[in-house]
Design an enzyme around this catalytic site. Structure first.
Site, mmCIF file in Angstrom:
data_model
loop_
_atom_site.group_PDB
_atom_site.id
_atom_site.type_symbol
_atom_site.label_atom_id
_atom_site.label_comp_id
_atom_site.label_asym_id
_atom_site.label_seq_id
_atom_site.Cartn_x
_atom_site.Cartn_y
_atom_site.Cartn_z
ATOM 1 N N CYS A 2 0.818 -1.207 0.000
ATOM 2 C CA CYS A 2 0.000 0.000 0.000
ATOM 3 C C CYS A 2 0.859 1.267 0.000
ATOM 4 O O CYS A 2 1.996 1.253 0.443
ATOM 5 C CB CYS A 2 -0.872 0.031 1.245
ATOM 6 S SG CYS A 2 -1.797 -1.466 1.501
ATOM 7 N N ARG A 27 4.869 0.020 -6.049
ATOM 8 C CA ARG A 27 4.848 -0.786 -4.831
ATOM 9 C C ARG A 27 3.813 -1.917 -4.917
ATOM 10 O O ARG A 27 3.821 -2.817 -4.097
ATOM 11 C CB ARG A 27 4.529 0.107 -3.629
ATOM 12 C CG ARG A 27 5.608 1.124 -3.334
ATOM 13 C CD ARG A 27 5.160 2.079 -2.263
ATOM 14 N NE ARG A 27 4.931 1.401 -1.009
ATOM 15 C CZ ARG A 27 5.822 1.329 -0.033
ATOM 16 N NH1 ARG A 27 6.991 1.880 -0.169
ATOM 17 N NH2 ARG A 27 5.545 0.697 1.093
ATOM 18 N N TRP A 75 -3.132 -2.563 -1.365
ATOM 19 C CA TRP A 75 -2.785 -3.941 -1.739
ATOM 20 C C TRP A 75 -3.533 -4.816 -0.740
ATOM 21 O O TRP A 75 -3.221 -4.809 0.447
ATOM 22 C CB TRP A 75 -1.274 -4.130 -1.634
ATOM 23 C CG TRP A 75 -0.761 -5.430 -2.143
ATOM 24 C CD1 TRP A 75 -0.487 -5.751 -3.439
ATOM 25 C CD2 TRP A 75 -0.430 -6.589 -1.365
ATOM 26 N NE1 TRP A 75 -0.006 -7.035 -3.508
ATOM 27 C CE2 TRP A 75 0.042 -7.577 -2.256
ATOM 28 C CE3 TRP A 75 -0.479 -6.896 -0.004
ATOM 29 C CZ2 TRP A 75 0.449 -8.830 -1.843
ATOM 30 C CZ3 TRP A 75 -0.071 -8.143 0.414
ATOM 31 C CH2 TRP A 75 0.388 -9.103 -0.504
ATOM 32 N N ASN A 101 -1.578 1.959 6.009
ATOM 33 C CA ASN A 101 -0.708 0.865 5.533
ATOM 34 C C ASN A 101 -0.411 -0.025 6.722
ATOM 35 O O ASN A 101 -0.172 0.482 7.815
ATOM 36 C CB ASN A 101 0.638 1.413 5.035
ATOM 37 C CG ASN A 101 0.524 2.098 3.698
ATOM 38 O OD1 ASN A 101 -0.553 2.177 3.129
ATOM 39 N ND2 ASN A 101 1.628 2.618 3.214
ATOM 40 N N GLY A 102 -0.383 -1.333 6.507
ATOM 41 C CA GLY A 102 -0.054 -2.247 7.599
ATOM 42 C C GLY A 102 -1.230 -3.143 7.927
ATOM 43 O O GLY A 102 -2.183 -3.246 7.147
ATOM 44 N N GLU A 481 17.418 -17.562 -8.442
ATOM 45 C CA GLU A 481 17.054 -16.206 -8.841
ATOM 46 C C GLU A 481 16.508 -16.175 -10.271
ATOM 47 O O GLU A 481 15.531 -15.485 -10.550
ATOM 48 C CB GLU A 481 18.274 -15.286 -8.685
ATOM 49 C CG GLU A 481 18.051 -13.837 -9.103
ATOM 50 C CD GLU A 481 16.977 -13.100 -8.316
ATOM 51 O OE1 GLU A 481 16.482 -13.638 -7.297
ATOM 52 O OE2 GLU A 481 16.609 -11.983 -8.729
ATOM 53 N N LYS A 485 12.859 -14.717 -11.128
ATOM 54 C CA LYS A 485 12.708 -13.614 -12.093
ATOM 55 C C LYS A 485 11.673 -13.982 -13.141
ATOM 56 O O LYS A 485 10.823 -13.196 -13.502
ATOM 57 C CB LYS A 485 14.042 -13.386 -12.745
ATOM 58 C CG LYS A 485 14.744 -12.122 -12.795
ATOM 59 C CD LYS A 485 14.728 -11.038 -11.798
ATOM 60 C CE LYS A 485 13.846 -11.090 -10.613
ATOM 61 N NZ LYS A 485 14.326 -10.571 -9.397
ATOM 62 N N GLU A 488 7.858 -14.576 -11.455
ATOM 63 C CA GLU A 488 7.145 -13.444 -10.847
ATOM 64 C C GLU A 488 6.584 -12.471 -11.873
ATOM 65 O O GLU A 488 5.592 -11.816 -11.629
ATOM 66 C CB GLU A 488 7.994 -12.726 -9.795
ATOM 67 C CG GLU A 488 9.184 -11.957 -10.304
ATOM 68 C CD GLU A 488 9.961 -11.242 -9.203
ATOM 69 O OE1 GLU A 488 9.358 -10.825 -8.206
ATOM 70 O OE2 GLU A 488 11.184 -11.094 -9.346
ATOM 71 N N HIS A 504 15.649 -37.217 -7.489
ATOM 72 C CA HIS A 504 14.951 -37.638 -6.268
ATOM 73 C C HIS A 504 13.472 -37.253 -6.330
ATOM 74 O O HIS A 504 12.826 -37.114 -5.290
ATOM 75 C CB HIS A 504 15.652 -37.059 -5.042
ATOM 76 C CG HIS A 504 17.058 -37.549 -4.909
ATOM 77 N ND1 HIS A 504 17.366 -38.808 -4.461
ATOM 78 C CD2 HIS A 504 18.242 -36.975 -5.251
ATOM 79 C CE1 HIS A 504 18.676 -38.979 -4.495
ATOM 80 N NE2 HIS A 504 19.239 -37.878 -4.974
ATOM 81 N N LYS A 603 6.274 -4.155 -4.181
ATOM 82 C CA LYS A 603 7.710 -3.890 -4.179
ATOM 83 C C LYS A 603 8.286 -4.039 -2.786
ATOM 84 O O LYS A 603 9.373 -4.543 -2.597
ATOM 85 C CB LYS A 603 7.979 -2.477 -4.720
ATOM 86 C CG LYS A 603 9.448 -2.103 -4.792
ATOM 87 C CD LYS A 603 10.175 -2.953 -5.797
ATOM 88 C CE LYS A 603 11.653 -2.664 -5.889
ATOM 89 N NZ LYS A 603 12.391 -3.753 -6.562
HETATM 90 O O1 M6R Z 1 13.088 -5.132 -0.168
HETATM 91 P P1 M6R Z 1 13.617 -6.515 0.062
HETATM 92 O O2 M6R Z 1 14.941 -6.741 -0.607
HETATM 93 O O3 M6R Z 1 13.685 -6.880 1.522
HETATM 94 O O4 M6R Z 1 12.583 -7.464 -0.629
HETATM 95 C C1 M6R Z 1 12.704 -8.850 -0.562
HETATM 96 C C2 M6R Z 1 11.792 -9.530 -1.562
HETATM 97 O O5 M6R Z 1 10.467 -9.158 -1.342
HETATM 98 C C3 M6R Z 1 12.169 -9.188 -3.006
HETATM 99 O O6 M6R Z 1 13.496 -9.522 -3.299
HETATM 100 C C4 M6R Z 1 11.220 -9.927 -3.976
HETATM 101 O O7 M6R Z 1 11.460 -11.291 -3.927
HETATM 102 C C5 M6R Z 1 11.360 -9.383 -5.388
HETATM 103 N N1 M6R Z 1 10.072 -9.312 -6.006
HETATM 104 C C6 M6R Z 1 12.185 -10.232 -6.277
HETATM 105 O O8 M6R Z 1 12.281 -9.701 -7.548
#
Ligand code: M6R
Length: 608
Positions: A2, A27, A75, A101-102, A481, A485, A488, A504, A603
């Site tokens: 949010c 965000r 959000w 927010n929260g 990673e 990538k 997501e 396995h 974000k």
């Molecule tokens: O702000 P942060 O680095 O703590 O965030 C951690 C994860 O939320 C962040 O890396 C998330 O996995 C990304 N969407 C990856 O691209």
């Protein structure tokens, strides 16, 4: 997650709110709304969907005249994304309006109590409880009502509040959810994140936990939860405003991938002096470094993946035992830490709720905490014993690229420094590694320039159902990673496996045409990887290989090969990840997905 923006001043509030919210779109959100005091009452427009919908409904803010207002991008956590669950939320006679927010953890208990007192709820949100609770405690003094609800609410909150009967004030409150305030040329502004205010001010105050701010057109006063006034000093934000704009690129993600050479250079170059690694902000003497018995790395998502990479490096290069854990697991598992443990918390945003909680838990247990953080002044940066910034600049795309690359560099620097001080990496070895480190930005650029080839390859897999990534050692970390990538931003199911683990269970998923991306940058593991690639290929997989230049043997078992330039074995992640980022990006573009704001994602994940 949010976003909050609030304004009180001499200009029309609504356009400023809409503009500020647009800077927080990255965000992640699913509905948005604004409320403005019109000189008599508070008007509100809110709707499910993107800000464009809100902009159209409010005619760019024109139907909400007034110079005092608050806005929000939501959000969804409690209650589905809908018009009625969107913020702001009113009390019963619309004289108090709140954005939040929260998460209010005890909202159900509070809701039941309020319902017994006759309050009626129109949404399913926890936030509406705040509006009614304020109503319940309000007897003419807004500050008093705010402090009273703070004593009753459990959980995390950043709030923006307007009281119709005090129309020359806006209230801002924070507990475990970020909030900043600042003076503009003609008023005062609040926001949950820096990009929303950059256009209006460079001097901001970071609100600390359980602090309240009363903003007027000319002034702002800070209070504790006991209504005691507090003095605060503003912090100057140096961010380049263009860094938060797309600058001609089609997406923030592409722009940020192209900013990786700079992010890498900016993160290492100020820390290399006369052939030595100097990390002043580390706050650790040589004796402190020598006496580290264990490193505990805690993070989420991609930041966690940089932690997994660095485990291999810290252990092999510096011979320090390392544990890596997901912050959401670590915080509830009664971890064993002591004064000999150095805890590294890694976070781009510096606001990830689980990572922040892990930091607090570690400090409570007597460990020293070093934050590796990108956002200056964020909660993790402020609460860690020491903070080493990654100088990647503002990252807007939800899928991290340049902050990830900068985190890797910070971790390489730490591992090399520790190894050197502990006498395992002699000065000559360190110098050679620093040379290889200095070469990375150009090598990354070279790989980025190869983007058309990756795009052509990606276009063949737009309809893929499952894609697997495999690797061993550091290559396993790269695979994690690469897979994240891809999934997501493209919504294609994907998993990463330690290549030796495939047989396995997972290998039963491989069928004719399944794409298996194999990463092999660790020379001593080539042969093992080639066997694993053969295993999947015999079962019909199409094998993509990402490997070092010169490893032509791989062509025997791979259907498509991407070569990365020669570098130190510990730094290969910085190069091998580039084609994988491009692959995820082009699949997402080809499938018509919202690259920068993928569905359901935020974000900065400020709730656990
Ligand atoms: O702000 P942060 O680095 O703590 O965030 C951690 C994860 O939320 C962040 O890396 C998330 O996995 C990304 N969407 C990856 O691209």
């Amino acid at each position: 997650m949010c976003g909050i923006v609030g304004y009180i001043g001499n200009r029309q509030a609504a356009p400023i709110l809409l503009d500020g919210l647009s800077k927080l779109e990255y965000r992640g959100y699913d509905s948005a709304g604004i409320a403005v005091y019109n000189g008599e009452k508070i008007d509100m427009v809110k709707a499910r969907g993107r800000l464009k919908v809100l902009g159209e409904l409010s005619h760019g803010g024109e139907i909400l005249p007034g110079t005092v207002g608050i806005g929000h991008t939501r959000w969804a956590t409690h209650g589905s994304p809908s018009d009625k669950n969107a913020h702001p939320h009113f009390n019963k006679d619309s004289s108090i309006v709140v954005v939040h927010n929260g998460i209010i953890e005890n909202y159900l208990k509070l809701k039941k109590k309020l319902e017994r007192k006759g309050y009626e709820f129109v949404s399913e949100t926890d936030t509406e409880v705040i509006a009614h609770l304020l109503d319940y405690y309000y007897t003419g003094n807004p500050l008093q009502a705010v402090t009273k609800i703070m004593h009753r609410m459990e959980g995390s909150y950043a709030l923006g509040i307007i009281f119709r009967d005090h129309p020359d004030e806006v209230y801002a409150v924070r507990k475990d959810s970020p909030l900043i305030v600042g003076h503009t040329d003609d008023g005062s502004i609040i926001a949950s994140d820096v990009p929303a205010v950059l256009k209006y001010t460079r001097n901001v105050y970071f609100i600390e936990n359980e602090e309240i701010v009363r903003l007027t057109r000319e002034d702002m006063e800070f209070f504790t939860v006991d209504e005691e006034p507090i003095e605060k000093t503003p912090v100057k934000i140096d961010w380049d405003i263009n860094a938060a704009e797309k600058g001609g690129y089609e997406h923030f993600m592409l722009k940020e991938m192209y900013e990786q050479p700079k992010a890498i250079t900016d993160t290492f170059s100020p820390r290399i002096k006369n052939g030595k690694i100097v990390i002043e902000e580390l706050g650790m003497s040589e004796e402190d470094i020598q006496s580290i018995r264990k490193i505990m790395i805690v993070a989420c998502g991609s930041a966690y993946h940089t932690g997994v990479t660095s485990k291999y490096i810290f252990e092999d290069l510096a011979r320090i035992p390392v544990e890596v854990d997901l912050a959401s697991e670590f915080r509830y598992r009664n971890p064993i830490l002591d004064a000999g443990t150095l805890v590294l918390v890694i976070s781009q945003s510096g606001e990830t709720a689980d990572t922040l909680a892990a930091l607090r838990e570690s400090k409570k247990r007597g460990a020293r905490v070093l934050g590796i953080v990108n956002v200056v002044g964020s909660s993790i940066a402020r609460e860690a014993d020491n903070v080493m910034y990654t100088w990647a600049g503002p990252e807007i795309a939800v899928a991290t690229t340049k902050a990830y690359s900068a985190q890797l560099i910070a971790l390489y620097l730490l591992a090399m420094k520790f190894a050197n001080i502990r006498g395992i990496l002699p000065d000559e070895g360190l110098s050679r590694m620093l040379e290889e480190l200095r070469a990375l930005p150009c090598q990354v650029e070279m790989l980025l320039n190869n983007k058309e080839r990756i795009q052509r390859f990606a276009n063949r897999y737009l309809a893929a159902k499952d894609i697997f990534f495999i690797g061993r050692g550091i290559d396993y970390a790269i695979s994690l990673e690469g897979s994240l990538k891809l999934k997501e931003i493209s919504y294609i199911h994907s998993e990463a496996y330690a290549a030796g683990e495939l047989k396995h269970g997972t290998i039963s998923l491989v069928e004719k045409g399944t794409l298996v991306a194999s990463v092999l940058t660790q020379r001593e593991l080539y042969k093992k990887m080639i066997s694993n690639m053969e295993e999947v290929r015999t079962r019909g997989a199409f094998v993509l290989a990402v490997t070092n230049e010169g490893n032509t043997e791989v062509e025997r078992v791979a259907d498509y090969v991407i070569y990365i330039p020669e570098t130190n074995k510990y730094f290969t992640n910085s190069l091998a990840i580039i084609p994988l980022q491009l692959f995820g990006y082009y699949i997402s573009v080809g499938r018509g997905c919202d690259v920068d704001k993928p569905r359901n994602l935020a974000k900065s994940v400020t709730v656990e």
